[in-house]
Design an enzyme around this catalytic site. Sequence first.
Site, PDB file in Angstrom:
ATOM      1  N   LYS A 174      -1.900  25.073   1.493  1.00  0.00           N
ATOM      2  CA  LYS A 174      -3.056  24.434   0.881  1.00  0.00           C
ATOM      3  C   LYS A 174      -4.317  24.856   1.648  1.00  0.00           C
ATOM      4  O   LYS A 174      -4.356  24.783   2.875  1.00  0.00           O
ATOM      5  CB  LYS A 174      -2.896  22.909   0.891  1.00  0.00           C
ATOM      6  CG  LYS A 174      -3.908  22.171   0.032  1.00  0.00           C
ATOM      7  CD  LYS A 174      -3.538  20.701  -0.098  1.00  0.00           C
ATOM      8  CE  LYS A 174      -4.487  19.981  -1.047  1.00  0.00           C
ATOM      9  NZ  LYS A 174      -4.126  18.561  -1.235  1.00  0.00           N
TER      10      LYS A 174
ATOM     11  N   GLU B 169       4.147   5.038  -8.338  1.00  0.00           N
ATOM     12  CA  GLU B 169       3.552   3.720  -8.552  1.00  0.00           C
ATOM     13  C   GLU B 169       4.559   2.712  -9.075  1.00  0.00           C
ATOM     14  O   GLU B 169       4.506   1.527  -8.716  1.00  0.00           O
ATOM     15  CB  GLU B 169       2.375   3.839  -9.524  1.00  0.00           C
ATOM     16  CG  GLU B 169       1.167   4.573  -8.960  1.00  0.00           C
ATOM     17  CD  GLU B 169       1.263   6.075  -9.054  1.00  0.00           C
ATOM     18  OE1 GLU B 169       0.360   6.753  -8.531  1.00  0.00           O
ATOM     19  OE2 GLU B 169       2.248   6.583  -9.649  1.00  0.00           O
TER      20      GLU B 169
ATOM     21  N   ARG C   7       0.493   3.414 -14.527  1.00  0.00           N
ATOM     22  CA  ARG C   7       1.801   4.053 -14.478  1.00  0.00           C
ATOM     23  C   ARG C   7       2.900   3.078 -14.094  1.00  0.00           C
ATOM     24  O   ARG C   7       4.077   3.341 -14.332  1.00  0.00           O
ATOM     25  CB  ARG C   7       1.761   5.223 -13.492  1.00  0.00           C
ATOM     26  CG  ARG C   7       0.812   6.327 -13.909  1.00  0.00           C
ATOM     27  CD  ARG C   7       0.493   7.296 -12.764  1.00  0.00           C
ATOM     28  NE  ARG C   7       1.640   8.063 -12.342  1.00  0.00           N
ATOM     29  CZ  ARG C   7       1.999   9.237 -12.844  1.00  0.00           C
ATOM     30  NH1 ARG C   7       1.287   9.777 -13.825  1.00  0.00           N
ATOM     31  NH2 ARG C   7       3.033   9.885 -12.386  1.00  0.00           N
TER      32      ARG C   7
END
Length: 645
Positions: free
Chosen positions: A287, A373, A401
Site C-alpha cells: 500500500k 459490522e 450492514r
Amino acid sequence: MTTTNTPTLDRVAGPADLRGMSDQELSTLANELRAEVISAVSQTGGHLGSSLGVVELSVAIHSVFDTPRDKLVWDVGHQCYPHKILTGRRSKMPTLRQGGGISGFTKRSESEYDPFGAAHSSTSISAALGFTIGRDMGLPTGDAVAVIGDGSIGAGMAYEALNNAGSEGRRLFVILNDNEMSIAPPVGAMSTYLSSLSDLSKVGPFGGLVAMAEGMEKFAPKPVRDGARRARELVTGLESRGTFFEELGFDYIGPIDGHDMGQLLSVLRGAKARSTGPVLIHCCTVKGKGYAPAEGSADKYHGVSKFDVGTGVQAKAKANAPSYTGVFGDALTQAAAEDSSIVAVTAAMPSGTGVDRMAKRFPNRVFDVGMAEQHGVTFAAGMAASGLKPFCAIYSTFLQRGYDQVVHDVALQGLPVRFAIDRAGLVGADGATHAGAFDIGYLGALPGMVVMAAADEAELVHMVTTAVAHDSGPIAFRYPRGNGTGITLPERGEVLEIGKGRMIREGSGEVALLSLGTLLGDCEAAATILGAQDIDVTLADARFAKPLDLELIARLVQGHKALITVEQGAMGGFGAMVLQAMAREGLLDLGCKVRTMCLPDRFIDQASPAEMYREAGLDTSGIVTEVCRVLGRDPKVVDFHAVRR
C-alpha cells in the site's frame, strides 16, 4: 509512427491501447501512471495509498482482459484511481471527489468500465458471480474479474460469495490484493492465514521461485501437479495440502508479486487461457507503493487531503474547534477510566471512530473486529448480556450492514448496547455511498430503542454520559463528520433525562423551529435573519428522536401558528415520527401548520458538506425560505454566510 519521446501514458485513450504494447512498454506505463496518480491526488485529496498499491495490477488486468466486455469489479473502490485514468477519465481527475466532478469510487453511471458501483466492502465476488451467471445464460458479457483486498475478504459476505462461487464451479477470476493493510492493519484469523501463505513464497534459498512454481503447476496435467507437490514437500519439509480457497472449490495461484509486471502478465495470461472454473490469484502488494511518504506512514496515506508532492506534507484545514470524533473518543476514554465495565467495539475503524484514544489507555477493552459490522453488533450484544457496557462505534452508513443484528440480537432482546454513530448526515467528498442519511428512521422504528442527536460537541459529551448510565435497553447517539462549533466543553458530562428536549429561545408565537442535530446552528442563524424581518422565531432542540418530548411538541404547537422540524436525515425520520406522534395525540387538529425539513428523496453526489446541504435546502438560507413560505412572506436578500459565521 510514435516517437520514443512521447510518454507512454499519452498514448492511452482507453484499455484497448494497452493490448498492443510490449511488456516493457506496460512496465513503463505503470511508472508513469503511478506518478500521474500522485500528482492528481496531491491537488484533490483522496484515497492515495490503496491506489498506488494496484498500479501494476490495473495495467496488467486491462491489458490481458477485454474490458469493458469483460467485467472488472473493484471491491470498495478506494483503489480505482489508476483504473479511472486508464479508462478515459484522465482529464477529469482534477475534479475527483469535487462537486460536479467524478466520484472517488466506481460508479455505473460514470463509465461503461465501471460495471458495478462500490464504496462498501466485500461486495465484489458476489457481483462478479452475478455477471458470470449472466454470461452463462447467454447475455453479451465476457469474463468477470473481482479484485478484493485482504481486509475485505475477511468479512462474512466475502465468505458467502466464495462458498457460492466454489459450489457453482463456473469460470470466474478473483484477484486477492494482499497488502496486509486496510484502513488500519487487518485483524483476525484470515489475515494471519494470508500472511502465512505469503511467507511460504519466501521459504528457503529458492525464495521468489516458489510462488511462480505453485502458480504455474495449476495449469499442468494432474499427474504433473501431484508430482510437483510431492517434490515441494521434500524440498521445503512442508506438508502439501490444499489451501482454504482450494477447499472451497477454487484453483489457487500464488502468492505472486503484485508489482512485478512480468509475473502479473504471465499468471493472468495463463489463467485466462486455461481456467475453466473459479480461480483465486493471490497478489502481494504494498500500500502506497512507489511514494516514500505513503510507504512510511502508519496508515500508508489511506485517505489524504491535498499535499505537497515533494515532501508529502498534507494541507490541514484551520480548525478552531475539536472534531466530533475526537470529542467522542476523549469522553469515552474518561468514562472508561471511571467504569471498568465499559468496552468498545469498532469494525476496522479505530482511528476513524475515535476509539483508538481509549485503546491507548485500555488496550484490553477495545476490540477491532475487522470489516464485519454484523459480527460486531452481535458481539457487542453478547458482551451486554454478560453485564459489560459495550459502545459499538460504527459510521452511520456502515451500521446499515448490521441492521438485522441490531433488530434481532439487540433490540428484540432489550440489550443495552450503546451505538456511537459517527458521520451522521451528509459527509462531503465520499458522496452518496457514505451518507449517514437513514439511521434516524431505521433505528427509530425499533421498539425500545433510544435515539439521540448531538447539536454540538458539548451535547455529545452529555450523550456519552447518558449512554453510560442507560442500562434498560439499547441507546444510540449520532453526530457528524468534521469539527464542532467551538463551544466550551464541560469538565464532566451530565446524564440527560431520556426523551426531554430543551428550549433554546422563546419567540412571540408566530413560528417555531424544532431542530434535531447540528443544524441547530443554522436554525439559530435563520432565527436572527428572520428577526430582522419582524418574524419572531421560537427555537427548540429536540435532543431525542425517540422517545419524543411530547410535552415540548404540544407546547410549540399550542403556542404558534406554524411548527417546522429540521433534521439531517432522510424522509421517514425525525419529522415523520413527530407527525405520527402529533396525529396520535390529536395535535394536528389544533390549527398549527406543520412542515418537515429533511433530506430530499434522492441521493446527493459528492461536494463539500456545506454545498451538499445547500443543494438539499438544509442550510440557513433554506430554513429562512421555508419559514417565509409557510407564513406567506417574501424573504429579503441577506448575506447568509456572514450571519452563519
